[in-house]
Design an enzyme around this catalytic site. Structure first.
Site, PDB file in Angstrom:
ATOM      1  N   CYS A  34      -3.403  -2.876   8.806  1.00 44.73           N
ATOM      2  CA  CYS A  34      -3.873  -2.036   7.688  1.00 44.73           C
ATOM      3  C   CYS A  34      -4.714  -0.828   8.104  1.00 44.73           C
ATOM      4  O   CYS A  34      -4.348   0.309   7.813  1.00 44.73           O
ATOM      5  CB  CYS A  34      -4.665  -2.879   6.704  1.00 44.73           C
ATOM      6  SG  CYS A  34      -3.606  -3.900   5.681  1.00 44.73           S
TER       7      CYS A  34
ATOM      8  N   THR B 154       0.850  -1.194   0.000  1.00 46.97           N
ATOM      9  CA  THR B 154       0.000   0.000   0.000  1.00 46.97           C
ATOM     10  C   THR B 154       0.883   1.240   0.000  1.00 46.97           C
ATOM     11  O   THR B 154       1.650   1.461   0.940  1.00 46.97           O
ATOM     12  CB  THR B 154      -0.908  -0.004   1.246  1.00 46.97           C
ATOM     13  OG1 THR B 154      -1.646  -1.218   1.239  1.00 46.97           O
ATOM     14  CG2 THR B 154      -1.863   1.171   1.242  1.00 46.97           C
TER      15      THR B 154
END
Ligand code: UDX
Length: 446
Positions: free
Chosen positions: A262, A121
């Site tokens: 996350c 990410t």
């Protein structure tokens, strides 16, 4: 095709193993030699259901291998998946050091055209910058492409998510259309809808997905907190709103907030990304604030029922959610620290995450090897993770084993009916408290 995967964390390992299971030849690279040595012996450094078996199967079939030698990994690769970490910096933004190192290593060792696929990410704009880096560093006679292909794998069900995901996102610039085509073909056998878009939009889809899910969780937690005060029951409220197709039934489980590798990191990073373009993302800031509050709320609630000083407290569940040994940003850690600060003596239990939790908790915390051991003679029990190994213990057992059967359940594992039947004091999230008959603790009294 020869595929290399950079990084053998949870995303890299699942990616490499599942690509091998799809019939590709995959070599996974990591800088940590110890980790690679264990992997070469078929041992997974993380607990992920089904992963080790699938790894071994594909290693035996000769499709999956591991190396700590970057030259060996990248020299003949047609495609390199980047799954290195992008940890959070102090200001909340993503640290791209490992990404940069990996790009540099691929450029240094590549001996044929290569497609770089970014699974990590990364902030919006990073893949575009990675393209520029590759252009600068690669051998002039070879071609490179950079594709954004964010991952949506949940820990604990990552292998299922790989094969049965809701969508695959492939972002590429106009110049890299051919590489995007190649990646689409690679994924085609899965039969999962593919979203083809530009680099920035692909990067944004990842952040927006996680921010939206985090928002759903903070929203339902706020509704739960209000439910407690107005006499409504969150289970019925969540079910009632979830039947509306525009809302949907998922991610409406109220509790002690989201954790993991996350949501906390990506929500903070998106606030930063917005800030960098002079946009204050007020909604997401509130989501983060609500979550921080929610992680600590259960101890605050407990203090309304009892003094924790000198009490034996069982802390059940340390992983940030069930079926993983990951304790990153877990509410359990916040609860443990708060309990210790209140002067409680903490005995913790988790079926797999104990070793990881030990690295984050003071040595005064004791560890039990079973729920029944942790709750034995306890004055209170806190449930922080809804593991089956915890949920399957009937509340009547808590009643028998504990000194005083007072349970603060941050995951709503039991029905209020069961709590009443077992005659325990049971305080959960977004539901009325059940107070055991003859129990001295009453809200507001110690
Ligand atoms: C998440 C995303 O779901 C995945 O798509 C992404 O790519 C990686 O991050 P993960 O962190 O593994 O996956 O776990 P997830 O199942 O999404 O749960 C995250 C946290 O939210 C957990 O702490 C969980 O307990 C909490 N949660 C989830 C709730 O509190 N309520 C819910 O209804 C759902």
């Amino acid at each position: 095709m020869r595929i290399a995967v950079a990084g053998t964390g949870y995303v890299g390992l699942v990616t490499g193993t599942c690509l091998a299971e799809m019939g590709q030849t995959v070599v996974c690279f990591d800088v940590e030699k110890g980790k690679i040595a264990a992997l070469q012996q078929g041992r997974s450094p993380i607990y992920e259901p089904g992963l080790e078996e699938l790894m071994r199967k594909n290693m035996e079939a000769g499709r999956l291998s591991f190396t700590a030698d970057e030259k060996e990994a990248y020299r003949e690769a047609d495609v390199v998946f980047l799954a290195v970490g992008t940890p959070e910096k102090e200001d909340g933004s993503a640290d791209l050091t490992y990404i940069e190192e990996a790009v540099r290593a691929v450029a240094k060792h590549m001996e044929k055209d290569v497609v770089i696929v970014t699974k990590s990410t990364v902030p919006v704009g990073t893949n575009e910058r990675m393209r520029a880096m590759m252009e600068r560093w690669k051998p002039p006679f070879l071609r490179t492409s950079v594709i954004s292909n964010p991952e949506f794998l949940r820990e604990g069900s990552a292998i299922h998510d790989w094969f049965y995901g809701d969508r695959i996102v492939i972002g590429a610039s106009e110049a890299d259309k051919e590489a995007a085509e190649l990646l689409s073909r690679l994924y085609e056998p899965l039969g999962i809808p593919i979203v083809r878009t530009d680099l920035a939009s692909a990067e944004m889809i990842k952040y927006a997905s996680n921010a939206f899910l985090a928002t759903k969780i903070s929203f339902i937690n706020e509704i739960a907190n209000i439910c407690e005060k107005v006499g409504a029951t969150i289970d019925d409220v969540a079910y009632g709103i979830g039947l509306d197709k525009r809302i949907g039934p998922h991610f409406l489980q109220a509790g002690i907030g989201y954790g993991g590798s996350c949501f906390p990191k990506d929500t903070k990073a998106l606030v930063q990304i917005a800030g960098n373009v002079q946009h204050q993302f007020e909604l997401l800031e509130a989501v983060i604030q609500v979550n921080n509050h929610q992680q600590a709320l259960l101890v605050e609630k407990a203090k309304q029922y009892m003094s924790l000083r000198g009490k034996n407290v069982a802390l059940l569940g340390l992983a940030f959610k069930p079926n993983t040994d990951d304790v990153r940003e877990a509410a359990s850690l916040v609860i443990a620290h708060r309990l210790l600060a209140e002067g409680a003596h903490v005995v913790a239990y988790d079926p797999v995450a104990t070793d990881n939790a030990k690295k984050h908790l003071p040595s005064t915390v004791q560890y039990a090897s079973a729920v029944t051991e942790a709750i034995c003679d306890a004055d209170a029990a806190f449930i922080a993770t809804e593991w089956d190994a915890i949920k399957q213990i009937p509340l009547s057992v808590f009643r028998e084993k504990m000194r005083t059967p007072i349970i603060f359940d941050g995951r709503n594992c039991y029905s209020l009916e069961e709590a009443k039947q077992a005659n325990v004091t049971y305080v959960s999230v977004g539901r009325a408290a059940v107070v055991a008959e003859g129990c001295e603790v009453k809200k507001g009294k110690y």
